[in-house]
Design a protein around this motif. Structure first.
Motif, PDB file in Angstrom:
ATOM      1  N   LEU A  43       0.829  -1.205   0.000  1.00 12.33           N
ATOM      2  CA  LEU A  43       0.000   0.000   0.000  1.00 12.33           C
ATOM      3  C   LEU A  43       0.861   1.251   0.000  1.00 12.33           C
ATOM      4  O   LEU A  43       1.905   1.294   0.654  1.00 12.33           O
ATOM      5  CB  LEU A  43      -0.883   0.017   1.250  1.00 12.33           C
ATOM      6  CG  LEU A  43      -1.729  -1.225   1.511  1.00 12.33           C
ATOM      7  CD1 LEU A  43      -2.322  -1.161   2.903  1.00 12.33           C
ATOM      8  CD2 LEU A  43      -2.807  -1.364   0.468  1.00 12.33           C
ATOM      9  N   GLU A  47      -2.901   5.040   0.983  1.00 11.30           N
ATOM     10  CA  GLU A  47      -3.763   3.860   1.046  1.00 11.30           C
ATOM     11  C   GLU A  47      -3.722   3.221   2.431  1.00 11.30           C
ATOM     12  O   GLU A  47      -4.760   2.784   2.952  1.00 11.30           O
ATOM     13  CB  GLU A  47      -3.341   2.841  -0.006  1.00 11.30           C
ATOM     14  CG  GLU A  47      -3.615   3.287  -1.427  1.00 11.30           C
ATOM     15  CD  GLU A  47      -2.917   2.440  -2.474  1.00 11.30           C
ATOM     16  OE1 GLU A  47      -3.363   2.484  -3.628  1.00 11.30           O
ATOM     17  OE2 GLU A  47      -1.920   1.738  -2.150  1.00 11.30           O
ATOM     18  N   ASP A  50      -5.783   5.321   4.750  1.00 13.05           N
ATOM     19  CA  ASP A  50      -7.204   5.137   4.455  1.00 13.05           C
ATOM     20  C   ASP A  50      -7.690   3.801   5.022  1.00 13.05           C
ATOM     21  O   ASP A  50      -8.756   3.726   5.632  1.00 13.05           O
ATOM     22  CB  ASP A  50      -7.430   5.201   2.939  1.00 13.05           C
ATOM     23  CG  ASP A  50      -8.887   5.112   2.566  1.00 13.05           C
ATOM     24  OD1 ASP A  50      -9.702   5.864   3.153  1.00 13.05           O
ATOM     25  OD2 ASP A  50      -9.220   4.296   1.689  1.00 13.05           O
ATOM     26  N   LEU A  51      -6.894   2.751   4.846  1.00 11.64           N
ATOM     27  CA  LEU A  51      -7.258   1.443   5.400  1.00 11.64           C
ATOM     28  C   LEU A  51      -7.347   1.507   6.921  1.00 11.64           C
ATOM     29  O   LEU A  51      -8.283   0.970   7.519  1.00 11.64           O
ATOM     30  CB  LEU A  51      -6.247   0.383   4.966  1.00 11.64           C
ATOM     31  CG  LEU A  51      -6.449  -1.018   5.553  1.00 11.64           C
ATOM     32  CD1 LEU A  51      -7.813  -1.580   5.187  1.00 11.64           C
ATOM     33  CD2 LEU A  51      -5.330  -1.939   5.094  1.00 11.64           C
ATOM     34  N   ARG A  54     -10.548   3.148   7.927  1.00  7.77           N
ATOM     35  CA  ARG A  54     -11.692   2.258   7.695  1.00  7.77           C
ATOM     36  C   ARG A  54     -11.757   1.144   8.747  1.00  7.77           C
ATOM     37  O   ARG A  54     -12.828   0.785   9.222  1.00  7.77           O
ATOM     38  CB  ARG A  54     -11.624   1.671   6.297  1.00  7.77           C
ATOM     39  CG  ARG A  54     -11.841   2.711   5.215  1.00  7.77           C
ATOM     40  CD  ARG A  54     -11.487   2.147   3.843  1.00  7.77           C
ATOM     41  NE  ARG A  54     -11.435   3.171   2.848  1.00  7.77           N
ATOM     42  CZ  ARG A  54     -12.447   3.464   2.040  1.00  7.77           C
ATOM     43  NH1 ARG A  54     -13.584   2.819   2.133  1.00  7.77           N
ATOM     44  NH2 ARG A  54     -12.314   4.424   1.146  1.00  7.77           N
ATOM     45  N   LEU A  55     -10.604   0.588   9.097  1.00  2.67           N
ATOM     46  CA  LEU A  55     -10.574  -0.443  10.130  1.00  2.67           C
ATOM     47  C   LEU A  55     -11.056   0.101  11.470  1.00  2.67           C
ATOM     48  O   LEU A  55     -11.828  -0.553  12.181  1.00  2.67           O
ATOM     49  CB  LEU A  55      -9.158  -1.014  10.274  1.00  2.67           C
ATOM     50  CG  LEU A  55      -8.695  -1.952   9.162  1.00  2.67           C
ATOM     51  CD1 LEU A  55      -7.194  -2.195   9.278  1.00  2.67           C
ATOM     52  CD2 LEU A  55      -9.463  -3.264   9.200  1.00  2.67           C
ATOM     53  N   GLN A  74     -17.313   3.998   2.957  1.00  3.59           N
ATOM     54  CA  GLN A  74     -16.373   3.027   3.525  1.00  3.59           C
ATOM     55  C   GLN A  74     -16.232   1.794   2.631  1.00  3.59           C
ATOM     56  O   GLN A  74     -16.240   0.679   3.106  1.00  3.59           O
ATOM     57  CB  GLN A  74     -16.862   2.583   4.912  1.00  3.59           C
ATOM     58  CG  GLN A  74     -16.938   3.705   5.908  1.00  3.59           C
ATOM     59  CD  GLN A  74     -15.574   4.197   6.328  1.00  3.59           C
ATOM     60  OE1 GLN A  74     -14.708   3.407   6.661  1.00  3.59           O
ATOM     61  NE2 GLN A  74     -15.370   5.487   6.289  1.00  3.59           N
ATOM     62  N   VAL A  77     -10.500  -0.238  -0.234  1.00  2.76           N
ATOM     63  CA  VAL A  77      -9.362   0.679  -0.240  1.00  2.76           C
ATOM     64  C   VAL A  77      -9.080   1.077  -1.676  1.00  2.76           C
ATOM     65  O   VAL A  77      -9.074   0.253  -2.577  1.00  2.76           O
ATOM     66  CB  VAL A  77      -8.132   0.007   0.389  1.00  2.76           C
ATOM     67  CG1 VAL A  77      -6.892   0.862   0.197  1.00  2.76           C
ATOM     68  CG2 VAL A  77      -8.364  -0.255   1.852  1.00  2.76           C
TER      69      VAL A  77
END
Length: 79
Positions: A43, A47, A50-51, A54-55, A74, A77
Motif C-alpha cells: 500500500l 492507502e 485510508d485502510l 476504515r478499520l 467506507q 481501499v
C-alpha cells in the motif's frame, strides 16, 4: 494471531532505488493452520492511512453493537 488462525504482519517496505526511493506499507495475512493460502498487499502511505481509518470505523461499529452495514464512503481501499 487472529482467532481464525491467521498471522497478520504489517511492515514497511523500502526499495532503495537511487533515482527514486519507494516506500510502501505491506500487509501480509498468512495462511491458516489448515494451509489455506494467505494474501499480501503493498500500500502507498495514503492507502495505508485510508485502510487504518476504515478499520477503526468498523471496529467502532463492532464495539457499539449498532450498525450492520458499511458506513457511508467506507468501500474498498482505493475506491
Amino acid at each position: 494471531m487472529t482467532t481464525c488462525g491467521r498471522q497478520v504482519a504489517v511492515k514497511r517496505l523500502l526499495l532503495a532505488i537511487p533515482e527514486r526511493p519507494i516506500s510502501r506499507v505491506t500487509l501480509d495475512v498468512g495462511p491458516v493452520v489448515r494451509g489455506e493460502p494467505g494474501l499480501w498487499a503493498s500500500l502507498t502511505v495514503a492507502e495505508a492511512r485510508d485502510l487504518a481509518r476504515r478499520l477503526l470505523a468498523q471496529a467502532a461499529l463492532a464495539d457499539s453493537g449498532t450498525g450492520t452495514g458499511t458506513p457511508a464512503g467506507q468501500g474498498a481501499v482505493g475506491k
